[in-house]
Design a protein around this motif. Structure first.
Motif, short mmCIF file in Angstrom:
data_model
loop_
_atom_site.label_atom_id
_atom_site.label_comp_id
_atom_site.label_asym_id
_atom_site.label_seq_id
_atom_site.Cartn_x
_atom_site.Cartn_y
_atom_site.Cartn_z
N ILE A 59 3.11 -11.40 9.44
CA ILE A 59 2.15 -12.06 8.54
C ILE A 59 1.11 -12.75 9.41
N SER A 60 -0.13 -12.48 9.14
CA SER A 60 -1.24 -13.01 9.93
C SER A 60 -2.51 -12.83 9.11
N PRO A 61 -3.49 -13.72 9.26
CA PRO A 61 -4.75 -13.55 8.52
C PRO A 61 -5.46 -12.24 8.82
N THR A 62 -5.13 -11.60 9.94
CA THR A 62 -5.78 -10.33 10.30
C THR A 62 -5.08 -9.13 9.69
N LEU A 63 -3.92 -9.34 9.05
CA LEU A 63 -3.17 -8.24 8.46
C LEU A 63 -3.83 -7.80 7.15
N GLY A 64 -3.74 -6.52 6.84
CA GLY A 64 -4.29 -6.00 5.59
C GLY A 64 -3.21 -5.59 4.62
N GLU A 65 -3.59 -5.43 3.35
CA GLU A 65 -2.62 -5.00 2.34
C GLU A 65 -2.05 -3.63 2.66
N ALA A 66 -2.87 -2.79 3.31
CA ALA A 66 -2.37 -1.47 3.70
C ALA A 66 -1.25 -1.60 4.73
N ASP A 67 -1.36 -2.61 5.61
CA ASP A 67 -0.30 -2.85 6.59
C ASP A 67 0.98 -3.29 5.88
N VAL A 68 0.86 -4.17 4.89
CA VAL A 68 2.03 -4.60 4.13
C VAL A 68 2.67 -3.41 3.43
N ALA A 69 1.84 -2.54 2.85
CA ALA A 69 2.37 -1.37 2.16
C ALA A 69 3.14 -0.47 3.12
N ARG A 70 2.60 -0.31 4.32
CA ARG A 70 3.29 0.52 5.32
C ARG A 70 4.62 -0.09 5.73
N ILE A 71 4.64 -1.40 5.93
CA ILE A 71 5.88 -2.08 6.29
C ILE A 71 6.92 -1.90 5.19
N CYS A 72 6.49 -2.06 3.95
CA CYS A 72 7.42 -1.93 2.83
C CYS A 72 7.91 -0.49 2.65
N ASP A 73 7.06 0.47 2.96
CA ASP A 73 7.48 1.88 2.93
C ASP A 73 8.59 2.14 3.93
N VAL A 74 8.44 1.56 5.13
CA VAL A 74 9.48 1.73 6.16
C VAL A 74 10.78 1.11 5.68
N LEU A 75 10.70 -0.08 5.09
CA LEU A 75 11.92 -0.76 4.62
C LEU A 75 12.53 -0.04 3.42
N ARG A 76 11.70 0.62 2.64
CA ARG A 76 12.20 1.37 1.49
C ARG A 76 13.12 2.51 1.96
N GLY A 77 12.89 2.97 3.14
CA GLY A 77 13.75 4.03 3.69
C GLY A 77 15.05 3.49 4.25
N VAL A 78 15.22 2.17 4.23
CA VAL A 78 16.45 1.53 4.71
C VAL A 78 16.99 0.68 3.58
N THR A 79 17.62 1.28 2.63
CA THR A 79 18.22 0.57 1.52
C THR A 79 19.68 0.92 1.41
N SER A 80 20.46 0.04 0.84
CA SER A 80 21.91 0.28 0.75
C SER A 80 22.23 1.13 -0.47
N LEU A 134 5.80 -5.29 -3.39
CA LEU A 134 6.07 -3.97 -2.81
C LEU A 134 7.43 -3.84 -2.13
N LEU A 135 8.06 -4.94 -1.80
CA LEU A 135 9.35 -4.85 -1.11
C LEU A 135 10.41 -4.23 -2.02
N PRO A 136 11.29 -3.40 -1.45
CA PRO A 136 12.42 -2.90 -2.25
C PRO A 136 13.34 -4.06 -2.61
N SER A 137 14.13 -3.87 -3.66
CA SER A 137 14.92 -4.96 -4.21
C SER A 137 15.98 -5.50 -3.26
N SER A 138 16.33 -4.74 -2.24
CA SER A 138 17.35 -5.19 -1.29
C SER A 138 16.77 -6.12 -0.21
N TYR A 139 15.47 -6.43 -0.30
CA TYR A 139 14.83 -7.38 0.61
C TYR A 139 14.24 -8.50 -0.24
N VAL A 140 14.85 -9.67 -0.18
CA VAL A 140 14.50 -10.76 -1.09
C VAL A 140 13.78 -11.86 -0.32
#
Length: 366
Positions: free
Chosen positions: A345-366, A267-273
Motif C-alpha cells: 500500500i502506497s500513494p503511488t499504487l494504482g487500482e490495477a496493481d491492487v487488482a493484480r495482487i488480489c488475482d494472485v491471492l485468488r489463486g491461493v484459496t483453501s 476485490l480480496l477473496p473471502s479467505s483474506y480478511v
C-alpha cells in the motif's frame, strides 16, 4: 515477466516532492546550521498545528521520542508500563531503556489494537502508564483506554509511529494522550530521509523537559550548565526541511491509501480478511493487513509474481528473546501472529496493481 510491485515505494513518494527536497537541501547547505537550524522550529510549529496539539519537539527517532516522554514524566525503575504485545519491539525497548518494566497485554481480536479490558486488568500498584499503540494506521479505542487511565491515575502515552494523520471520533493522533511519540522513518506515511522523530503534547512543561533531556540536559538559558543528565537526540535541519516539504501532501496521500484499502476490501477473496477498522476511526492505513489461514502459500505466490509483502509482526513482543523476562500468555495476539499478512500500500499504487495482487491471492484459496 511481471512488473515489480514494491511493498514500500519510498523512492516514488519522494520523487513527487523532488523539487521541494532539492530546494530544502540547498537552503540548509547554504546557511550551514545542520543541527538546530530554522527548519526545525518551523516544522515543530507546523506539526504541532497539524496534530491539533500545543507543542512539538523534534528528536532523533521514534524510539527516543517514547523513551524521552517516559523520562520526562519520571517513569523508570520500579514502575510498570502497560504495552500491547502486538507492536514493534521499539515500544517495549523504550520502556526498558527508561528503566521501567513492560507489562504486556492482549489485543482486540478485530482491530488487533490494545484491549481496554486487558489493560484494566493488568493495572497494579506499580503501574505508571499505558502505551496506546496506534497500529497499522488506526488509533486505539481512545475513550475506553483513556477511561482506564483516568480511573487509575495513569499517564496515557500514544505510540503514533504508524498513525500520522489518523483520527478517532474526530481527534487527531497526537492530541488525545499525555504525550505522543512519532517516528518519521522513511517508510512512514510522513517519512524523512533517514531516522527522525518527534514528541507531541498538549502540555508545554512536558515538551520543555523533553527538549532539555534531548539536548544533553542543558539549561535553556545557559548551554554550559547541565541541570540533569540528558542525551543527544535532536532533529536534524535537513530532516525537518524534508518533513515540511512533505507535510502538505499527507492528507491527500492518506486519502489515496483509504481508496486503495476500499479496493482491497472489494476485490480480496473471502479467505483474506482485512483487519477491522472501528466505525469511529479514520485510519491513515499505514499498512494493509489481512488475516489468512494460508500465509505461507500466499507469500510463495506473491514472490513468484514479483509482488512485495510483509508481516507485522510474526513474533509478538512478549515472545521475543529480548523480553523473555516479561512473558505472558496472550492467546489473541499469538493466534493473529500466525495469520497476519501485510500487502503493498502506497500513494503511488494504482487500482490495477491492487487488482493484480488480489488475482494472485485468488489463486491461493483453501
Amino acid at each position: 515477466m511481471n512488473d515489480l510491485i514494491r511493498f514500500l515505494d519510498v523512492a516514488g513518494v519522494n520523487s513527487d516532492v523532488r523539487e521541494e527536497l532539492d530546494i530544502a537541501w540547498k537552503s540548509v547547505l547554504q546557511h550551514g546550521r545542520f543541527v538546530g537550524g530554522p527548519e526545525v522550529e518551523l516544522f515543530e510549529e507546523q506539526f504541532a498545528s497539524y496534530c491539533e496539539a500545543s507543542a512539538c519537539v523534534g528528536v532523533g527517532n521514534g524510539t527516543d521520542a517514547l523513551q524521552l516522554i517516559l523520562t520526562a514524566l519520571s517513569i523508570g525503575a520500579g514502575d510498570e508500563v502497560i504495552v500491547p504485545a502486538n507492536t514493534f519491539a521499539a515500544t517495549a525497548e523504550a520502556v526498558c531503556s527508561a528503566g521501567a518494566r513492560p507489562r504486556f497485554v492482549d489485543v482486540d481480536p478485530g482491530t488487533l489494537l490494545i484491549d481496554p479490558a486487558a489493560a484494566d486488568a493488568a493495572v497494579n500498584s506499580r503501574t505508571a502508564a499505558i502505551v496506546g499503540v496506534h497500529l497499522f494506521g488506526q488509533m486505539i479505542d481512545v475513550p475506553r483506554v483513556a477511561a482506564v487511565a483516568r480511573r487509575h491515575g495513569l499517564a496515557l502515552l500514544e505510540d503514533a509511529a504508524q498513525a500520522h494523520g489518523a483520527r478517532y471520533a474526530g481527534h487527531r493522533a497526537g492530541s488525545v494522550g499525555t504525550a505522543a511519540a512519532f517516528s518519521f522513518y522513511p517508510g512512514k506515511n510522513l517519512g524523512a530521509l533517514g531516522d527522525a522523530g518527534a514528541v507531541v503534547t498538549q502540555d508545554r512543561s512536558i515538551a520543555d523537559r523533553v527538549r532539555r533531556l534531548g539536548n544533553h540536559g542543558c539549561s535553556p538559558t545557559n548551554r554550559h550548565v547541565h541541570r540533569e543528565r540528558g542525551r543527544n537526540s535532536r532533529l536534524d535541519s535537513i530532516q525537518a526541511a524534508a518533513l515540511s516539504a512533505k507535510l502538505p501532501k499527507l492528507d491527500d496521500e492518506n486519502r489515496r491509501r483509504s481508496a486503495l484499502m476500499e479496493a482491497y476490501a472489494a476485490l480480496l477473496p473471502s479467505s483474506y480478511v482485512p483487519v477491522a477498522v472501528s466505525p469511529a476511526a479514520q485510519s491513515a492505513h499505514h499498512l494493509a493487513v489481512v488475516r489468512t489461514a494460508q500465509r505461507e502459500r500466499a507469500v510463495s505466490a506473491l514472490n513468484s509474481a514479483a509482488i512485495g509483502w510483509g508481516v507485522h509482526y510474526p513474533v509478538p513482543c512478549h515472545l521475543q528473546p529480548a523480553f523473555s523476562a516479561f512473558r505472558e500468555r496472550l492467546p489473541t495476539v499469538e493466534t493473529a501472529a500466525r495469520q497476519i499478512l501485510s500487502l503493498p500500500i502506497s500513494p503511488t499504487l494504482g487500482e490495477a496493481d491492487v487488482a493484480r495482487i488480489c488475482d494472485v491471492l485468488r489463486g491461493v484459496t483453501s
